[in-house]
Scaffold this active site. Structure first.
Site, PDB file in Angstrom:
ATOM      1  N   ARG A  53      30.303  29.061  54.319  1.00 20.88           N
ATOM      2  CA  ARG A  53      29.838  28.698  52.783  1.00 20.88           C
ATOM      3  C   ARG A  53      28.701  27.654  53.244  1.00 20.88           C
ATOM      4  O   ARG A  53      27.759  27.415  52.309  1.00 20.88           O
ATOM      5  CB  ARG A  53      30.781  27.887  52.149  1.00 20.88           C
ATOM      6  CG  ARG A  53      31.854  28.941  51.451  1.00 20.88           C
ATOM      7  CD  ARG A  53      32.989  28.296  50.922  1.00 20.88           C
ATOM      8  NE  ARG A  53      32.799  27.429  49.644  1.00 20.88           N
ATOM      9  CZ  ARG A  53      33.638  26.779  49.270  1.00 20.88           C
ATOM     10  NH1 ARG A  53      34.929  26.574  49.614  1.00 20.88           N
ATOM     11  NH2 ARG A  53      33.211  25.899  48.130  1.00 20.88           N
TER      12      ARG A  53
ATOM     13  N   GLN B 191      32.934  19.863  40.015  1.00 22.54           N
ATOM     14  CA  GLN B 191      33.893  20.435  40.703  1.00 22.54           C
ATOM     15  C   GLN B 191      33.140  20.914  42.016  1.00 22.54           C
ATOM     16  O   GLN B 191      33.909  21.318  42.916  1.00 22.54           O
ATOM     17  CB  GLN B 191      34.497  21.295  40.145  1.00 22.54           C
ATOM     18  CG  GLN B 191      35.206  20.677  38.886  1.00 22.54           C
ATOM     19  CD  GLN B 191      36.046  21.909  37.811  1.00 22.54           C
ATOM     20  OE1 GLN B 191      37.211  22.350  38.144  1.00 22.54           O
ATOM     21  NE2 GLN B 191      35.330  22.502  36.954  1.00 22.54           N
TER      22      GLN B 191
ATOM     23  N   ASP C  54      28.679  22.264  46.544  1.00 23.63           N
ATOM     24  CA  ASP C  54      27.490  23.009  47.028  1.00 23.63           C
ATOM     25  C   ASP C  54      26.222  21.852  47.307  1.00 23.63           C
ATOM     26  O   ASP C  54      25.116  22.228  47.828  1.00 23.63           O
ATOM     27  CB  ASP C  54      27.027  24.120  46.334  1.00 23.63           C
ATOM     28  CG  ASP C  54      26.668  23.861  44.808  1.00 23.63           C
ATOM     29  OD1 ASP C  54      27.132  24.876  44.181  1.00 23.63           O
ATOM     30  OD2 ASP C  54      26.319  22.735  44.693  1.00 23.63           O
TER      31      ASP C  54
ATOM     32  N   HIS D 262      35.181  17.038  43.838  1.00 19.43           N
ATOM     33  CA  HIS D 262      35.902  17.853  44.723  1.00 19.43           C
ATOM     34  C   HIS D 262      35.305  17.505  46.008  1.00 19.43           C
ATOM     35  O   HIS D 262      35.619  18.360  47.030  1.00 19.43           O
ATOM     36  CB  HIS D 262      36.262  19.150  44.427  1.00 19.43           C
ATOM     37  CG  HIS D 262      36.844  19.492  43.325  1.00 19.43           C
ATOM     38  ND1 HIS D 262      36.857  20.821  42.505  1.00 19.43           N
ATOM     39  CD2 HIS D 262      37.972  18.311  42.382  1.00 19.43           C
ATOM     40  CE1 HIS D 262      37.731  20.571  41.529  1.00 19.43           C
ATOM     41  NE2 HIS D 262      38.354  19.300  41.437  1.00 19.43           N
TER      42      HIS D 262
ATOM     43  N   GLY E 151      30.185  26.480  33.018  1.00 15.19           N
ATOM     44  CA  GLY E 151      30.564  27.198  34.391  1.00 15.19           C
ATOM     45  C   GLY E 151      31.793  27.109  35.068  1.00 15.19           C
ATOM     46  O   GLY E 151      31.696  26.818  36.231  1.00 15.19           O
TER      47      GLY E 151
ATOM     48  N   ASN F  84      29.714  29.114  29.022  1.00 13.40           N
ATOM     49  CA  ASN F  84      30.349  29.803  30.074  1.00 13.40           C
ATOM     50  C   ASN F  84      29.987  31.467  29.945  1.00 13.40           C
ATOM     51  O   ASN F  84      30.132  31.616  28.746  1.00 13.40           O
ATOM     52  CB  ASN F  84      31.963  29.672  29.983  1.00 13.40           C
ATOM     53  CG  ASN F  84      32.688  29.684  31.474  1.00 13.40           C
ATOM     54  OD1 ASN F  84      32.113  28.867  32.169  1.00 13.40           O
ATOM     55  ND2 ASN F  84      33.604  30.572  31.636  1.00 13.40           N
TER      56      ASN F  84
HETATM   57  C1  BV8 Z   1      45.871  17.134  42.268  1.00 14.36           C
HETATM   58  C2  BV8 Z   1      37.721  22.292  46.934  1.00 14.36           C
HETATM   59  C3  BV8 Z   1      47.330  15.362  42.322  1.00 14.36           C
HETATM   60  C4  BV8 Z   1      38.064  23.311  47.558  1.00 14.36           C
HETATM   61  C5  BV8 Z   1      38.749  22.572  44.864  1.00 14.36           C
HETATM   62  C6  BV8 Z   1      50.981  21.379  43.590  1.00 14.36           C
HETATM   63  C7  BV8 Z   1      50.653  20.148  44.198  1.00 14.36           C
HETATM   64  C8  BV8 Z   1      49.584  19.440  43.831  1.00 14.36           C
HETATM   65  C9  BV8 Z   1      49.096  20.027  42.893  1.00 14.36           C
HETATM   66  C10 BV8 Z   1      49.033  21.120  42.252  1.00 14.36           C
HETATM   67  C11 BV8 Z   1      50.004  21.821  42.652  1.00 14.36           C
HETATM   68  N1  BV8 Z   1      49.950  22.986  41.909  1.00 14.36           N
HETATM   69  C12 BV8 Z   1      49.078  22.830  40.979  1.00 14.36           C
HETATM   70  C13 BV8 Z   1      48.350  21.709  41.201  1.00 14.36           C
HETATM   71  C14 BV8 Z   1      47.220  21.108  40.559  1.00 14.36           C
HETATM   72  C15 BV8 Z   1      46.363  21.816  41.385  1.00 14.36           C
HETATM   73  C16 BV8 Z   1      45.893  22.920  40.531  1.00 14.36           C
HETATM   74  O1  BV8 Z   1      44.965  22.588  39.394  1.00 14.36           O
HETATM   75  N2  BV8 Z   1      46.110  24.171  40.746  1.00 14.36           N
HETATM   76  C17 BV8 Z   1      45.537  25.283  40.099  1.00 14.36           C
HETATM   77  C18 BV8 Z   1      45.236  26.569  41.039  1.00 14.36           C
HETATM   78  C19 BV8 Z   1      46.556  25.583  38.870  1.00 14.36           C
HETATM   79  N3  BV8 Z   1      45.240  20.774  41.622  1.00 14.36           N
HETATM   80  C20 BV8 Z   1      45.097  20.089  42.728  1.00 14.36           C
HETATM   81  O2  BV8 Z   1      45.771  20.435  43.734  1.00 14.36           O
HETATM   82  C21 BV8 Z   1      44.112  18.820  42.617  1.00 14.36           C
HETATM   83  N4  BV8 Z   1      44.967  17.717  43.195  1.00 14.36           N
HETATM   84  O3  BV8 Z   1      46.404  17.832  41.387  1.00 14.36           O
HETATM   85  O4  BV8 Z   1      46.283  16.058  43.051  1.00 14.36           O
HETATM   86  C22 BV8 Z   1      48.472  15.769  42.884  1.00 14.36           C
HETATM   87  C23 BV8 Z   1      48.773  15.418  44.525  1.00 14.36           C
HETATM   88  C24 BV8 Z   1      49.655  15.688  45.309  1.00 14.36           C
HETATM   89  C25 BV8 Z   1      50.862  16.235  44.621  1.00 14.36           C
HETATM   90  C26 BV8 Z   1      50.607  16.423  43.190  1.00 14.36           C
HETATM   91  C27 BV8 Z   1      49.775  16.175  42.333  1.00 14.36           C
HETATM   92  C28 BV8 Z   1      42.936  19.218  43.694  1.00 14.36           C
HETATM   93  C29 BV8 Z   1      42.283  20.222  42.900  1.00 14.36           C
HETATM   94  C30 BV8 Z   1      40.749  20.417  43.752  1.00 14.36           C
HETATM   95  C31 BV8 Z   1      41.095  21.464  44.668  1.00 14.36           C
HETATM   96  N5  BV8 Z   1      40.121  21.725  45.393  1.00 14.36           N
HETATM   97  N6  BV8 Z   1      37.671  22.677  45.518  1.00 14.36           N
HETATM   98  C32 BV8 Z   1      36.744  24.073  47.881  1.00 14.36           C
HETATM   99  O5  BV8 Z   1      35.783  24.071  46.910  1.00 14.36           O
HETATM  100  O6  BV8 Z   1      36.450  24.542  48.879  1.00 14.36           O
HETATM  101  S1  BV8 Z   1      38.903  23.617  43.366  1.00 14.36           S
HETATM  102  C33 BV8 Z   1      38.097  24.700  43.688  1.00 14.36           C
HETATM  103  O7  BV8 Z   1      38.385  25.787  42.539  1.00 14.36           O
HETATM  104  C34 BV8 Z   1      36.617  24.614  43.353  1.00 14.36           C
HETATM  105  O8  BV8 Z   1      36.398  23.331  43.492  1.00 14.36           O
HETATM  106  C35 BV8 Z   1      36.284  24.908  41.948  1.00 14.36           C
HETATM  107  O9  BV8 Z   1      35.995  23.832  41.254  1.00 14.36           O
HETATM  108  C36 BV8 Z   1      37.586  25.288  41.464  1.00 14.36           C
HETATM  109  C37 BV8 Z   1      37.456  26.795  40.664  1.00 14.36           C
HETATM  110  O10 BV8 Z   1      37.211  26.319  39.608  1.00 14.36           O
HETATM  111  P1  BV8 Z   1      35.637  26.845  38.766  1.00 14.36           P
HETATM  112  O11 BV8 Z   1      34.626  25.632  39.339  1.00 14.36           O
HETATM  113  O12 BV8 Z   1      35.833  26.775  37.151  1.00 14.36           O
HETATM  114  O13 BV8 Z   1      35.215  28.061  39.344  1.00 14.36           O
HETATM  115  P2  BV8 Z   1      35.537  29.530  39.026  1.00 14.36           P
HETATM  116  O14 BV8 Z   1      34.972  30.353  39.752  1.00 14.36           O
HETATM  117  O15 BV8 Z   1      37.267  29.381  38.839  1.00 14.36           O
HETATM  118  O16 BV8 Z   1      34.905  29.907  37.456  1.00 14.36           O
HETATM  119  C38 BV8 Z   1      33.699  29.950  37.320  1.00 14.36           C
HETATM  120  C39 BV8 Z   1      33.249  30.174  35.775  1.00 14.36           C
HETATM  121  O17 BV8 Z   1      32.022  30.341  35.743  1.00 14.36           O
HETATM  122  C40 BV8 Z   1      33.897  31.404  35.308  1.00 14.36           C
HETATM  123  O18 BV8 Z   1      34.494  31.157  34.235  1.00 14.36           O
HETATM  124  C41 BV8 Z   1      32.968  32.420  35.027  1.00 14.36           C
HETATM  125  O19 BV8 Z   1      32.978  33.082  33.950  1.00 14.36           O
HETATM  126  C42 BV8 Z   1      31.708  31.272  34.822  1.00 14.36           C
HETATM  127  N7  BV8 Z   1      30.362  31.763  35.245  1.00 14.36           N
HETATM  128  C43 BV8 Z   1      30.226  32.809  36.206  1.00 14.36           C
HETATM  129  N8  BV8 Z   1      28.716  32.759  36.161  1.00 14.36           N
HETATM  130  C44 BV8 Z   1      28.156  31.935  35.306  1.00 14.36           C
HETATM  131  C45 BV8 Z   1      29.292  31.400  34.581  1.00 14.36           C
HETATM  132  N9  BV8 Z   1      29.238  30.712  33.569  1.00 14.36           N
HETATM  133  C46 BV8 Z   1      27.803  30.278  33.074  1.00 14.36           C
HETATM  134  N10 BV8 Z   1      26.677  30.828  33.851  1.00 14.36           N
HETATM  135  C47 BV8 Z   1      26.840  31.689  34.903  1.00 14.36           C
HETATM  136  N11 BV8 Z   1      25.856  32.284  35.171  1.00 14.36           N
END
Ligand code: BV8
Ligand code: ZN
Length: 241
Positions: A64, A96, A99, A114, A187, A213
């Site tokens: 990346r 989030q 990059d 993030h 996005g 979005n």
């Molecule tokens: C937390 C870094 C408190 C990585 C990222 C178990 C234990 C702990 C927490 C959890 C758990 N189970 C669930 C959770 C919560 C968890 C979570 O939310 N999980 C999800 C999967 C359910 N969250 C966490 O763990 C967070 N921490 O809760 O801590 C805690 C701590 C300990 C114990 C308990 C609680 C940490 C979250 C951060 C994770 N790190 N990134 C990396 O990047 O390498 S998140 C990662 O996914 C990316 O950063 C990115 O942000 C995210 C994906 O989201 P989007 O940015 O929305 O991207 P995506 O591709 O999904 O969507 C793109 C959209 O754009 C689409 O809708 C598309 O239609 C649209 N699009 C496309 N092209 C265009 C467009 N729109 C407009 N124009 C275009 N041209």
């Protein structure tokens, strides 16, 4: 496209996700179906994943870094810089994305919630995180403590976000309540918390909530307005002064 009419009495909190960088050539997480080399991203982007296979995780981030080194901000990033220049301290951008494209475009009132792809830190000692664009075939060892492995300075799944960032968003929304508040998400699929919960925080602060979005996000129902399309094409007109 009628502009949002954001004058200097309006406060705007913006949340961006991978979709705003898509037109710069960076694949979104959903774009790869959340898989990388058939591993769910949640597995690779996690402390457990790093402990289990640091070489695999460094291959993920190195790829990346190589891809993100050469990409440029697009009109979506630039429209947010223009809005920040118009609104000043009535503007705050929480991304989030790791990059670095918002920073490259000139955004200053920015929180990279993030973390940052081009920053590394030691997984063991307290040396400060440092700028690092290198791609690594093998996990690098920290030359300060000589023990710990370096890791990307990124918030992985299961790791907490910087309390200061969340505090700054709360404070911004409290201050903003005196006037019109707009929350604009761009996005993002609304799949990852706590970022996906910011729309509810904004609603509690009586904000008008907008989602721009490419397709309806998981939490699209939490928004007052949904504008479907590409950020790079929509934001310049939507945010025009
Ligand atoms: C937390 C870094 C408190 C990585 C990222 C178990 C234990 C702990 C927490 C959890 C758990 N189970 C669930 C959770 C919560 C968890 C979570 O939310 N999980 C999800 C999967 C359910 N969250 C966490 O763990 C967070 N921490 O809760 O801590 C805690 C701590 C300990 C114990 C308990 C609680 C940490 C979250 C951060 C994770 N790190 N990134 C990396 O990047 O390498 S998140 C990662 O996914 C990316 O950063 C990115 O942000 C995210 C994906 O989201 P989007 O940015 O929305 O991207 P995506 O591709 O999904 O969507 C793109 C959209 O754009 C689409 O809708 C598309 O239609 C649209 N699009 C496309 N092209 C265009 C467009 N729109 C407009 N124009 C275009 N041209
Ligand atoms: Zn160290």
């Amino acid at each position: 496209m009628t502009p949002l009419l954001l004058d200097a009495t309006t406060s705007v909190l913006v949340l961006t996700g991978a979709g705003i960088s898509a037109e710069s050539g960076i694949p979104t997480f959903r774009g790869i179906d959340g898989l990388w080399e058939n591993h769910p991203v949640e597995e690779v982007a996690s402390p457990e994943g790093f402990r289990a296979d640091p070489t695999l995780v460094w291959r993920f981030y190195s790829q990346r870094r190589v891809a993100a080194r050469t990409v440029q901000p697009n009109p979506g990033h630039r429209a947010l810089v223009d809005l920040e220049q118009r609104l000043g301290d009535r503007f705050l951008l929480a991304t989030q994305n790791v990059d670095g494209l918002h920073r490259k475009a000139g955004s200053q009132r920015l929180m990279e919630m993030h973390g940052q792809l081009f920053t590394s830190r030691c997984s063991r000692c307290a040396r400060p995180p440092f700028h690092d664009e290198k791609a690594y075939d093998l996990p690098p060892r920290c030359e300060v403590c000589g023990e710990g492995l370096l890791r990307p300075h990124i918030v992985w799944f299961g790791e907490s976000l910087d309390e200061g960032d969340l505090e700054r968003i709360h404070r911004f929304l409290i201050q903003a309540r005196t006037g019109r508040v707009v929350f604009l998400a761009v996005g993002t699929s609304g799949a990852v918390f706590p970022a996906a919960g910011l729309v509810d925080l904004a609603r509690q602060a009586r904000a008008e909530t907008w989602l721009v979005n490419a397709d309806p996000a998981e939490n699209v129902g939490r928004f007052d307005h949904f504008v479907q399309g590409k950020a790079g094409e929509l934001l310049p007109a939507l945010l025009a002064g």
